[in-house]
Design an enzyme around this catalytic site. Structure first.
Site, PDB file in Angstrom:
ATOM      1  N   ASP A 382       0.856  -1.176   0.000  1.00 36.98           N
ATOM      2  CA  ASP A 382       0.000   0.000   0.000  1.00 36.98           C
ATOM      3  C   ASP A 382       0.900   1.237   0.000  1.00 36.98           C
ATOM      4  O   ASP A 382       2.104   1.152   0.275  1.00 36.98           O
ATOM      5  CB  ASP A 382      -0.889  -0.027   1.236  1.00 36.98           C
ATOM      6  N   THR A 384      -0.346   4.876   1.160  1.00 37.12           N
ATOM      7  CA  THR A 384      -0.633   5.789   2.251  1.00 37.12           C
ATOM      8  C   THR A 384      -0.499   5.083   3.595  1.00 37.12           C
ATOM      9  O   THR A 384      -1.156   4.088   3.856  1.00 37.12           O
ATOM     10  CB  THR A 384      -2.056   6.356   2.112  1.00 37.12           C
ATOM     11  N   ASP A 741      -6.541  -2.758   3.191  1.00 45.94           N
ATOM     12  CA  ASP A 741      -5.444  -3.639   2.774  1.00 45.94           C
ATOM     13  C   ASP A 741      -5.621  -5.072   3.270  1.00 45.94           C
ATOM     14  O   ASP A 741      -4.826  -5.944   2.918  1.00 45.94           O
ATOM     15  CB  ASP A 741      -4.102  -3.095   3.301  1.00 45.94           C
TER      16      ASP A 741
END
Length: 1057
Positions: A382, A384, A741
């Site tokens: 991921d 962020t 996620d």
């Protein structure tokens, strides 16, 4: 109470609620979610755990052997199989039960969180799991929404609230949501209690970007910001919420090593069946002669003469199966379980994986995948909160051609450029700072409880509070960073002036700009304006001044567009274009999306280790590309290929996508020297996988780096699954910090959660959790390397020592007419794997290090030496198996040659017997297999020395006590004084030494030969470490230098001798 109509989906684990509305029988589930997949309950633990364990080949096999020993007369006692099986089952059940209890505990924390609902005319505190569809829920500032709620009202007069959805889609910017117009005024509990309404909505679906209405739906997992409290009605609960629907059901993960173990077990099972069948056939072939079928000293009974030949053949086959059954190492599984469980503590104890600022250490949720950390080929990460800190920082700006940097809260010029205007630029600077300070949608929240939120006059607090008492919220992280930088700046004070906000021209991805129209203190209208350049966190700042007549015209255009009933979006775009022209350029700003520490170095280390890194993010294209460039995922010299804004509802775009992929594939093959990177968005990815999957996969595999933006959580999981199931079957790793996620974390072979700012769902659902992305390098390159070489050697060594153990038993049958006479005493059969040879390999598998951890981190290329499961290849397996057979032949025939011709090896002429011969073979075997492991050991600790030499000593001491005392609880004691007689013979000692040297010397020669002619990268590093040790030892005499290399001195001497 309001009710809600939507699909009546039933879940077997949840107790549904029922509602009768308009003669419709509706079914709604409780607000219970299962983010951590657990397997057991109190009631089904024993039967289900036993079922899971007996699915393993070795466990089921030994259960069958144990039952056979109970049913028929076999050469060995049932205890020899039953006791190890009970030990393995018990230890594994305790470990799995403990880990499942931790998963239950994690889910109970989520479902048991306290919430407030409106019931019986008051606010009642209850647990999250008790929320039902139609309940009105109160959520306070900084709390997460416990279900998907339709916003009814907020404490703001306009019925709005601000939320962040970082845990859902990775975006950290502030989003504004609006309450239903009819319920905005219902701000008290009594008003809400008397509310009668029906909410109509679609069936539950996973799409995060198709809400219930225009900004009305507050999704579970999002967090309320800058709003004191809101009231919302539960629309989707439990596993029907959008966040839960985006979770992928977690499947049982099995490592590549465990799959290799199962393959090897099947091969050894084939060897076992071959030996049992061959022995049975040879027995009947031998007994074809009458003198061997029924010798004078062993006459058959009448029942034996009349028994069925088929039943007797089956009985003899099963007896041989029991006799040779220890070739299947049942203790292998329990040793592997203990190694994984105990070895996982080293990750938590590693101070290099400890983050001091947040006081968080690495966490292991699943110890079954430790060795998989050393086999990773693809990392899906991921953006962020994983690569970045979720923080934007103002770095520099350009005003009238002069570059400024922020130093101690002040803008300091770096120098004048050639095209800088002459004379003073203070007016330009002032205008630029005003534009940046005013052109935004930032909201201010005060820490003090008596300060108004979202209302009142914020400037009235300017003299009462410092900036430290204010918190800023914005729909764009860039805006927040710029406003905070201007607050820190003391060069110009803007708080003495008041501006009236007339219009906001919102940001959109097509214009890539936003503007505000303000009324200055002098009464004039002005248009500060910012525009975002693609691929950079750069904002260009400009302005335009309006006369009163121009503003009237602008206001008319805007109001007409915003109130249009048809083609509103197109008319707004026309109005914005009409207003945002003839602008005066003021300057530009540079905002840094702050990366986590050492992200670039970590990605480069992974790349050198042969691991490809993909970035999967829900963020916008421009932001994602900017971060990829800054973190080193994309290089400036890399050729970036793009697949964007391709949708399946357009036939022309489908054809265009296929043509683009073909061009990219050809370009990559032609420009193989140049590195290529690929950028693809979620819509284009869905179309590519549906229409041109093989072509898309070919392009991706030939790219050095891939960036996927605007990805929904389930799309992330689909990408991971696509590579997992590809023909190459690479080992994948997914890492992220938010609830969005979790799906890809669960889908990947190894899932890692970041202990970030987006909640704990990713950590709870991961296999491992770390505080920062930079720790991934050591987790893979060091811990993964160690775990893999340890368990790979453990597996091969177990098969080797069991071949050594049971092959002499098979050879002995040729000398006893296949009478199923055992070569070893039953106590030795039971304790060989449990006591005599278990501890050295367990300690080896916990502490072994081929090279120093610093070397593994500084030379990531060494990770390639163990990739593709190289240490458990069939060639390596065949080497260890053949080595076991060779050593077994030497044990048996070496003892036979030294004792076979003349058995009077005692000084008094007393003869050695059957049990003495078996004990000699067993003694040589225990010493040889233990020393073989010592040759494989590179990193010696005091514990290695203790268990290695202690195991040999324990065998001798135990044998002396076992054979030297008459034990009253034993029915027979065939070993009485056998071991004492054996050790009292000098010839026996000579035989032991000769046989051990004969077994191990060729192996030492082979190691030296391969080390000098075909050294691996790891072996080269060992040699350099050895010579570096010699140089350091000579030059430095300090105590610390000697301590650093003490263990490695012994290690390298073992290799070079």
């Amino acid at each position: 109470m309001p009710s809600c109509i939507h699909g009546g989906f039933k879940y077997g684990l949840l107790k549904p609620t029922y509602t009768l509305l308009n003669n419709l029988f509706l079914v709604f589930i409780l607000n219970v979610v299962f983010f951590c997949l657990f397997q057991y309950t109190i009631w089904n633990f024993v039967p289900k755990n036993l079922f899971e364990q007996f699915r393993r080949i070795a466990n089921f096999y030994f259960l069958v052997i144990f039952l056979v020993q109970l049913m028929i007369d076999t050469p060995t006692s049932p205890v020899t199989s039953g006791l190890p099986l009970f030990f393995v089952i018990t230890v594994t059940a305790i470990k799995q039960g403990y880990e499942d209890w931790l998963r239950h505990k994690a889910d109970n924390e989520v479902n048991g969180a306290p919430v407030f609902v409106v019931r019986s005319g008051s606010l009642v505190q209850t647990r999250s799991k008790n929320i039902r569809v139609g309940d009105i829920v109160r959520v306070a500032k900084d709390e997460t929404f416990p279900a998907d709620l339709a916003l009814l009202s907020s404490d703001r007069g306009d019925g709005t609230c601000h939320i962040t959805t970082a845990s859902l889609d990775g975006e950290t910017n502030l989003k504004t949501h609006y309450s239903v117009a009819e319920t905005t005024v219902c701000q008290s509990v009594s008003q809400l209690e008397s509310l009668q309404a029906v909410v109509e909505c679609q069936q539950p679906e996973a799409d995060l970007y198709r809400p219930l209405g225009p900004e009305n739906l507050l999704l579970r997992g999002a967090r309320l910001k800058n709003t004191k409290e809101i009231f919302g009605v539960a629309v989707y609960t439990g596993m029907e919420s959008k966040m839960a629907l985006n979770y992928k059901c977690k499947s049982q993960k099995r490592s590549a090593v465990e799959k290799s173990m199962n393959t090897f077990l099947i091969i050894y099972l084939g060897i076992l069946l071959f030996e049992a069948i061959l022995s049975t056939i040879l027995k009947y072939a031998w007994q074809a002669e009458d003198k061997w079928d029924e010798p004078f000293y062993n006459q058959k009974t009448e029942q034996e003469r009349n028994s069925s030949p088929i039943l007797k053949f089956i009985s003899d086959f099963l007896a041989f199966l029991v006799l040779y059954n220890f070739i299947i190492p049942i203790s292998l599984y329990v040793t592997v379980e203990m190694q994984k469980f105990l070895g996982s503590f080293f990750i938590g104890w590693d101070l290099d994986l400890y983050h001091e600022e947040s006081d968080q250490k690495a966490q292991v949720n699943t110890s079954d995948l430790n060795e998989e950390l050393g086999q990773v080929e693809y990392v899906f990460t991921d953006k962020t909160g994983t690569l970045t800190e979720n923080e934007m920082h103002f770095r520099e700006c350009s005003i009238n051609g002069t570059k400024y940097r922020e130093v101690n809260g002040k803008l300091v010029p770096e120098g004048m450029t050639d095209d800088s205007p002459d004379g003073s630029t203070i007016d330009g600077e002032l205008l630029f700072l005003k534009a940046v300070s005013l052109c935004h949608t930032v909201q201010i929240s005060y820490d003090q409880p008596d300060c108004p939120v979202g209302g009142g006059d914020p400037f009235s607090h300017a003299n009462g509070f410092s900036s430290n008492h204010m918190e800023y919220y914005a729909s764009s992280p860039d805006e927040k960073a710029l406003v905070e930088s201007k607050v820190r700046s003391t060069r110009v004070s803007l708080f003495a002036l008041r501006y009236k906000l007339l219009h906001v021209l919102e940001f959109d991805s097509d214009r890539r700009r936003m503007s505000v129209i303000l009324q200055t203190p002098s009464g004039n209208s002005t248009l500060p304006y910012t525009v975002c350049f693609k691929g950079l966190r750069t904002l260009v700042v400009a302005c335009r001044h309006f006369s009163p007549e121009e503003y009237i015209d602008v206001d008319r255009h805007l109001n007409a567009a915003r109130t249009a009933l048809q083609q509103r979006e197109e008319r707004l775009q026309e109005a914005f274009s009409y207003i945002e022209r003839d602008l005066h350029l003021l300057g530009a700003t540079g905002v840094e999306d702050k990366l986590q520490d050492k992200v670039q170095e970590t990605i480069e280390a992974l790349r050198l280790a042969g691991i490809k890194v993909w970035v999967l993010t829900g963020d916008k294209h421009e932001t994602a590309v900017s971060v990829s460039l800054s973190c080193g995922h994309f290089h400036r010299t890399m050729n970036i290929l793009e697949l964007l804004q391709q949708r399946s509802d357009n036939e022309e775009q489908r054809r265009h996508l296929g043509g683009t992929e073909i061009r990219y594939s050809v370009r990559i093959k032609e420009d193989h020297v140049i590195q290529h990177g690929l950028v693809v968005d979620g819509a284009s990815l869905s179309l590519a996988l549906r229409e041109h999957e093989k072509l898309f996969m070919e392009v991706c595999k030939n790219c050095s780096a891939v960036l996927c933006c605007r990805m929904a959580p389930l799309q992330k999981a689909k990408v991971v699954r696509l590579f997992k199931t590809s023909p190459e079957k690479p080992i994948t790793l997914a890492i992220g910090d938010g609830a969005n996620d979790v799906s890809m974390i669960q889908e990947a072979h190894v899932g890692i959660g970041i202990m970030g700012k987006e909640g704990r769902q990713a950590v709870r659902n991961s296999d491992y959790a770390i505080a920062r992305f930079k720790f991934l390098a050591k987790l893979l390159l060091v811990h993964g390397h160690f775990y893999y070489i340890r368990i790979a050697t453990l597996v091969q060594y177990f098969f080797y020592k069991n071949v050594c153990f049971i092959t002499p038993q098979f050879l002995y049958q040729f000398f006893c007419l296949f009478s199923q006479q055992t070569l070893y005493d039953s106590v030795y059969l039971t304790l060989y794997n449990i006591c005599f040879t278990s501890l050295p390999i367990l300690v080896y598998s916990l502490f072994e290090q081929l090279v120093h951890p610093h070397v593994l981190q500084n030379k990531p290329g060494l990770y390639r030496d163990i990739s593709k499961n190289s240490l458990l290849s069939f060639r390596t397996f065949l080497y260890w198996t053949l080595l076991g057979f060779c050593h077994a032949f030497i044990f048996f025939f070496g003892s036979y040659i030294l004792m076979g011709e003349d058995t009077t090896l005692m000084g008094n002429g007393q003869m050695f017997g059957n049990w003495t011969f078996g004990t000699l073979v067993f003694t040589v075997m225990v010493i040889t297999v233990t020393l073989k492991l010592a040759l494989e050991t590179h990193f010696w600790t005091w514990m290695n020395h203790f268990v290695t030499w202690g195991s040999i000593a324990f065998y001798f001491i135990f044998s002396l006590f076992y054979g030297g005392i008459i034990w009253p609880f034993l029915h027979t004691q065939d070993m009485y004084f056998v071991f004492v007689h054996l050790l009292s013979s000098g010839s026996a000692w000579f035989a032991i030494i000769i046989i051990v040297i004969t077994c191990l010397f060729p192996d030492v020669v082979k190691k030296i030969f391969y080390r000098h002619l075909q050294p691996t990268g790891t072996q080269k590093s060992q040699q350099r470490l050895f010579f570096g040790f010699l140089g350091t030892f000579v030059k430095k005499s300090s105590h610390s230098s000697k301590v650093d290399y003490t263990c490695y001195k012994v290690q390298v001497l073992f290799q070079i001798v």
